[in-house]
Design a protein around this motif. Structure first.
Motif, PDB file in Angstrom:
ATOM      1  N   GLU A  68       0.829  -1.207   0.000  1.00 10.83           N
ATOM      2  CA  GLU A  68       0.000   0.000   0.000  1.00 10.83           C
ATOM      3  C   GLU A  68       0.858   1.249   0.000  1.00 10.83           C
ATOM      4  O   GLU A  68       0.569   2.213  -0.703  1.00 10.83           O
ATOM      5  N   THR A  69       1.923   1.201   0.811  1.00  4.19           N
ATOM      6  CA  THR A  69       2.831   2.339   0.850  1.00  4.19           C
ATOM      7  C   THR A  69       3.425   2.576  -0.537  1.00  4.19           C
ATOM      8  O   THR A  69       3.500   3.712  -1.006  1.00  4.19           O
ATOM      9  N   ALA A  70       3.824   1.469  -1.169  1.00  8.39           N
ATOM     10  CA  ALA A  70       4.382   1.597  -2.517  1.00  8.39           C
ATOM     11  C   ALA A  70       3.337   2.189  -3.458  1.00  8.39           C
ATOM     12  O   ALA A  70       3.632   3.079  -4.259  1.00  8.39           O
ATOM     13  N   GLN A  71       2.118   1.706  -3.329  1.00  8.65           N
ATOM     14  CA  GLN A  71       1.026   2.221  -4.159  1.00  8.65           C
ATOM     15  C   GLN A  71       0.840   3.715  -3.924  1.00  8.65           C
ATOM     16  O   GLN A  71       0.645   4.474  -4.858  1.00  8.65           O
ATOM     17  N   LYS A  72       0.917   4.080  -2.632  1.00  7.54           N
ATOM     18  CA  LYS A  72       0.677   5.472  -2.286  1.00  7.54           C
ATOM     19  C   LYS A  72       1.730   6.374  -2.906  1.00  7.54           C
ATOM     20  O   LYS A  72       1.409   7.413  -3.480  1.00  7.54           O
ATOM     21  N   SER A  73       2.997   5.955  -2.801  1.00  4.53           N
ATOM     22  CA  SER A  73       4.036   6.820  -3.365  1.00  4.53           C
ATOM     23  C   SER A  73       3.899   6.852  -4.883  1.00  4.53           C
ATOM     24  O   SER A  73       4.150   7.861  -5.523  1.00  4.53           O
ATOM     25  N   LEU A  74       3.439   5.737  -5.437  1.00  3.16           N
ATOM     26  CA  LEU A  74       3.188   5.708  -6.877  1.00  3.16           C
ATOM     27  C   LEU A  74       2.070   6.686  -7.237  1.00  3.16           C
ATOM     28  O   LEU A  74       2.163   7.432  -8.210  1.00  3.16           O
ATOM     29  N   ASN A  75       1.033   6.685  -6.392  1.00  2.00           N
ATOM     30  CA  ASN A  75      -0.080   7.602  -6.648  1.00  2.00           C
ATOM     31  C   ASN A  75       0.357   9.053  -6.558  1.00  2.00           C
ATOM     32  O   ASN A  75      -0.094   9.888  -7.335  1.00  2.00           O
ATOM     33  N   ILE A  76       1.260   9.324  -5.610  1.00  2.00           N
ATOM     34  CA  ILE A  76       1.760  10.697  -5.481  1.00  2.00           C
ATOM     35  C   ILE A  76       2.478  11.101  -6.758  1.00  2.00           C
ATOM     36  O   ILE A  76       2.258  12.167  -7.313  1.00  2.00           O
ATOM     37  N   MET A  77       3.303  10.165  -7.259  1.00  2.00           N
ATOM     38  CA  MET A  77       4.046  10.445  -8.487  1.00  2.00           C
ATOM     39  C   MET A  77       3.074  10.673  -9.649  1.00  2.00           C
ATOM     40  O   MET A  77       3.254  11.598 -10.446  1.00  2.00           O
ATOM     41  N   THR A  78       2.053   9.826  -9.698  1.00  2.00           N
ATOM     42  CA  THR A  78       1.063   9.950 -10.769  1.00  2.00           C
ATOM     43  C   THR A  78       0.351  11.297 -10.688  1.00  2.00           C
ATOM     44  O   THR A  78       0.168  11.977 -11.692  1.00  2.00           O
TER      45      THR A  78
END
Lengths: 409, 232
Positions: free
Chosen positions: A274-284
C-alpha cells in the motif's frame, strides 16, 4: 458551411505559413500530452510490477519477526531478541482462526556440494506450508512430511538454479549432496519460479525441514528459535483480524505486561505494498498536474496566437466575407485552425511520450505499457483543448463587420 | 422591374450619441446590362452607397430591391448569401489572399457557394481565361504585376456568374496604360456577357468612359447623366 475537407485544407495551409510559430504554439500541448502518455505508461508498469511482487510473495501475507532488544538502554536492531520460537508459529497455526497457513523459517547461506561440484546458496529451514502459501509446486519428487519435520530428517528440496549448477543434466532425485558436510538426500525438485522484481533469483535456494536447519545444520542460539513466522490470512478482509489475533496470542504467550515493550512485531505485507502504491499515486498525481498545467498553458498559448492571427488576417476575413462567407464559415475556419494546432501538438506529444516511456522503461527496468486507449483519449482531449481555447478567437473573427474588416490595414 | 431599385433610401451612422447621416433620400434605378459610374468627392457618401449596393451593409431607411428581391431587410447571413450568388467585387487594392495562388483565389466564392472541387477548378480556370491569365493560374499574387493581380480579382468577381460587378476605384492603384486594359476588360464583359457594371470613382477620365454617371454629393444624388461621348 463549407465542406470539412476544404476547411481542414485551408486551416493547415494557414498553419504552414508560419511553421516555427505554429510549432512553438503547440509546445505546451506537446509537453502536456507527452507527460500524460509517460505518466500512464509508467504508472501502469509500476502497478503491474507491484502486483507481480504481491503475487510472487503470496497474497494476504503477514510477517511475524522478533523485536528489538535493549541492552543497558541501547536498542538493538529488529530481530535481535531470541524469543520467537517455532512453538509460537505452531500456536498461531492452531489458535488464530483468521489464519490459513503458517510457516516458520530459519535460514542461512551455506556451501552445497555434490560430487566434484559445489555451489553457494541460501538454505531455508521451513515447513512445507511455505510452498502452499507461495503457490509453488514440485516438478518431481515429494515434499517432506510432518514425520520428517519432527525427527529433523536430512532431506532436501532443490530450486532449479541449484539443480542446474550441481547436477547439470544428471537426475537429482535420490542423490546425496552435502551441506556444510552434512549429507542430505534430494527428495524433490521445485518448478521454476523466476526472479523477484528486485532481481533475486527465487530458484537459487535449497529447502530442508525447519528442525533440520535448526539442529543439524546451523544451530540456533536458543532452543527452537526461528527467524520469522510467515502467516497467510484467510482472505484480504481478514488480514486485520489475523494481525490482532496473532498480536494477542504472542503477547499472552510471551507474558508481556501492558507497559512492557513487545518482543515481536507483526508486519502486514499488504501495507508495505500500500505504501508503494501510495508513493506511486503521489508520483502519478504530480505528473498529472504537470500535464494539466501544460495543457492549460498550451491552450492559452493557442488562444493567444489565434487572437494574433485573427488580427493579422482581418483583411483576409473581410475578403472572405465579401465573396460570401457566412458566420459559420469563418467561425469553423478559425476553430479548425485552433483544433489543428492542438491535435498536431497532441500527436507530436503522443510520439514523444511513447519514446519517453520506452526510454524510461529501458533506464529503470520497470515495465512500461502504452495503452492505445490512452493515446486516443490524449488526442481527443487535445482536440477539446483546441475547441475550448480556439472558440473565442474564432467567434471574434466571425463577428467582424465585413466593411471594417476590408478597410483594415 | 429594374435590376437595382432604390427607393427613398437612407443610411445614418451613429457616432456616440450623435447621428451622422451618410445617405439621404436616394432614389436610384439601374437596369440590367448597364455600365455606369458613381462619382463624387471623398466624403460624399459614394462608398456608403457602394457598400449598400453590394449588400455589405444594410440601409437604415428606405427600400432596396436587387433583381426583384427586397434585400434592405435581410440579416447578415442572408446578405452573405446574396453577395455570393449575385454580386462580384473588384477593389482598388485588389484584395487577393496573398498565400494562395491565382486559381485558388478565383475559386474562393465557389467554396462558399458549395461547388465541388473539380467543378470549382474548371470554372476558375475558365474565368482566368476570360481575363487572359490562363497561363498564370499557379502564380502567387506577389509574383504578378498590379494589372495582372487586378485581372485575377476580376476573374474572382466573375467566377460565380453574378448579375452585377461592383468595382471600387478599380484603376486607382494602376498606371494609365494598365487602367485602360482593365477598363477594356470591363467593357468587353459588359458587352459580351451582359454583366452590369457599377464603378465607384472620383476620376472623371474613367467616369467619361462609362455609359452613365451618377453624381453624389453630401449624401444625395446630385446628378444623373447619360454619356454618349467617348468610346473605348
Amino acid at each position: 458551411m463549407t465542406n470539412p475537407f476544404d476547411a481542414i485544407k485551408t486551416a493547415f495551409g494557414s498553419l504552414k505559413v508560419n511553421v516555427l510559430r505554429s510549432l512553438l504554439t503547440m509546445l505546451g500541448i506537446v509537453i502536456g500530452v507527452g507527460a500524460v502518455i509517460v505518466m500512464v505508461a509508467v504508472g501502469a508498469g509500476a502497478r503491474e510490477m507491484i502486483g507481480e511482487q504481491i503475487r510472487s510473495m503470496g497474497s494476504n501475507m503477514i510477517l511475524v519477526v522478533p523485536g528489538a532488544s535493549q541492552q543497558s538502554g541501547a536498542r538493538m536492531m529488529a530481530g535481535s531478541v531470541h524469543t520467537l520460537k517455532s512453538s509460537d508459529a505452531e500456536a498461531i497455526s492452531k489458535e488464530c482462526l483468521a489464519v490459513k497457513y503458517t510457516a516458520a523459517d530459519w535460514s542461512d547461506v551455506a556451501q552445497v556440494v555434490y560430487g566434484n561440484r559445489n555451489w553457494r546458496t541460501r538454505v531455508w529451514g521451513t515447513w512445507q506450508t511455505t510452498f502452499l502459501m507461495r503457490d509453488w509446486p514440485l516438478r518431481c519428487g515429494r515434499m517432506f512430511g510432518p514425520e520428517e519435520e519432527k525427527r529433523a530428517a536430512k532431506v532436501a528440496i532443490l530450486g532449479q538454479t541449484v539443480v542446474e549448477n550441481l547436477f547439470g543434466d544428471a537426475y537429482p532425485l535420490g542423490k546425496v549432496l552435502r551441506i556444510r558436510n552434512v549429507p542430505f538426500t534430494v527428495i524433490g525438485v521445485l518448478e521454476r519460479k523466476g526472479q523477484t522484481p528486485r532481481g533475486d533469483d527465487q530458484d537459487d535456494s535449497v529447502y530442508v525441514p525447519l528442525r533440520t536447519s535448526q539442529c543439524r545444520l546451523f544451530g540456533t542460539p536458543f532452543l527452537d528459535e526461528i527467524q520469522a513466522a510467515i502467516v497467510q490470512a484467510k482472505d484480504e478482509a481478514s488480514i486485520p483480524e489475523a494481525e490482532k489475533q496473532i498480536d494477542e496470542l504472542l503477547t499472552r504467550r510471551h507474558k508481556i505486561g501492558r507497559k512492557q515493550e513487545k518482543d515481536f512485531s507483526v508486519k502486514n505485507l499488504a501495507e508495505i505494498h500500500e505504501t508503494a502504491q501510495k508513493s506511486l499515486n503521489i508520483m502519478t498525481t504530480l505528473l498529472g498536474s504537470i500535464a494539466a498545467i501544460s495543457l492549460l498553458v498550451g491552450g492559452i498559448g493557442i488562444m493567444n496566437i489565434m487572437l494574433v492571427s485573427v488580427t493579422e488576417r482581418t483583411r483576409e476575413i473581410g475578403i472572405r466575407m465579401a465573396v460570401g462567407a457566412r458566420y459559420a464559415d469563418i467561425l469553423s475556419q478559425f476553430l479548425i485552425e485552433g483544433v489543428a494546432l492542438a491535435v498536431s501538438g497532441g500527436l507530436i506529444g503522443v510520439i514523444l511520450g511513447i519514446v519517453g516511456a520506452f526510454i524510461f522503461a529501458r533506464a529503470s527496468g520497470w515495465p512500461a505499457a502504452v495503452d492505445p486507449a490512452t493515446v486516443l483519449v490524449a488526442i481527443l482531449f487535445s482536440g477539446a483543448v483546441g475547441v475550448f481555447f480556439g472558440f473565442y478567437p474564432a467567434l471574434k473573427a466571425s463577428r467582424l463587420h465585413p466593411i471594417e474588416a476590408l478597410r483594415h490595414e | 422591374m429594374a435590376l437595382i431599385q432604390m427607393e427613398n433610401l437612407g443610411k445614418v451612422y451613429q457616432a456616440g450619441t450623435v447621428d451622422v447621416p451618410a445617405l439621404e433620400e436616394i432614389d436610384l434605378s439601374i437596369e440590367s446590362g448597364e455600365f455606369l459610374a458613381i462619382m463624387g468627392p471623398s466624403g460624399s457618401g459614394k462608398s456608403t452607397l457602394m457598400n449598400i449596393l453590394g449588400c455589405l451593409d444594410a440601409p437604415t431607411s428606405g427600400k432596396y430591391f436587387l433583381d426583384g428581391e427586397d434585400v434592405s431587410e435581410l440579416g447578415r447571413e442572408q446578405r452573405a448569401d446574396v453577395r455570393n450568388r449575385k454580386i462580384g467585387f473588384v477593389f482598388q487594392g485588389f484584395n487577393l489572399l496573398p498565400r494562395i495562388n491565382a486559381v485558388h483565389n478565383v475559386e474562393l466564392p465557389l467554396i462558399y457557394g458549395h461547388v465541388n472541387a473539380s467543378q470549382r477548378h474548371e470554372q476558375a480556370r475558365d474565368a482566368l481565361k476570360l481575363v487572359g491569365l490562363a497561363d498564370r493560374a499557379d502564380y502567387l499574387p506577389t509574383q504578378l504585376s498590379g494589372g495582372q493581380q487586378q485581372r485575377v480579382a476580376i476573374a474572382r468577381a466573375l467566377v460565380n456568374s453574378p448579375e452585377i460587378i461592383l468595382a471600387d476605384e478599380p484603376t486607382g492603384n494602376l498606371d494609365s496604360r494598365t487602367s485602360k486594359e482593365i477598363m477594356m476588360i470591363f467593357r468587353n464583359l459588359n458587352r459580351e456577357r451582359k454583366i452590369t457594371f457599377v464603378l465607384v470613382t472620383h476620376d472623371h477620365e474613367t467616369g467619361d468612359l462609362m455609359d452613365r454617371k451618377i453624381l453624389i454629393r453630401d449624401g444625395k444624388v446630385e446628378g444623373d447623366e447619360r454619356n454618349c461621348g467617348e468610346e473605348l
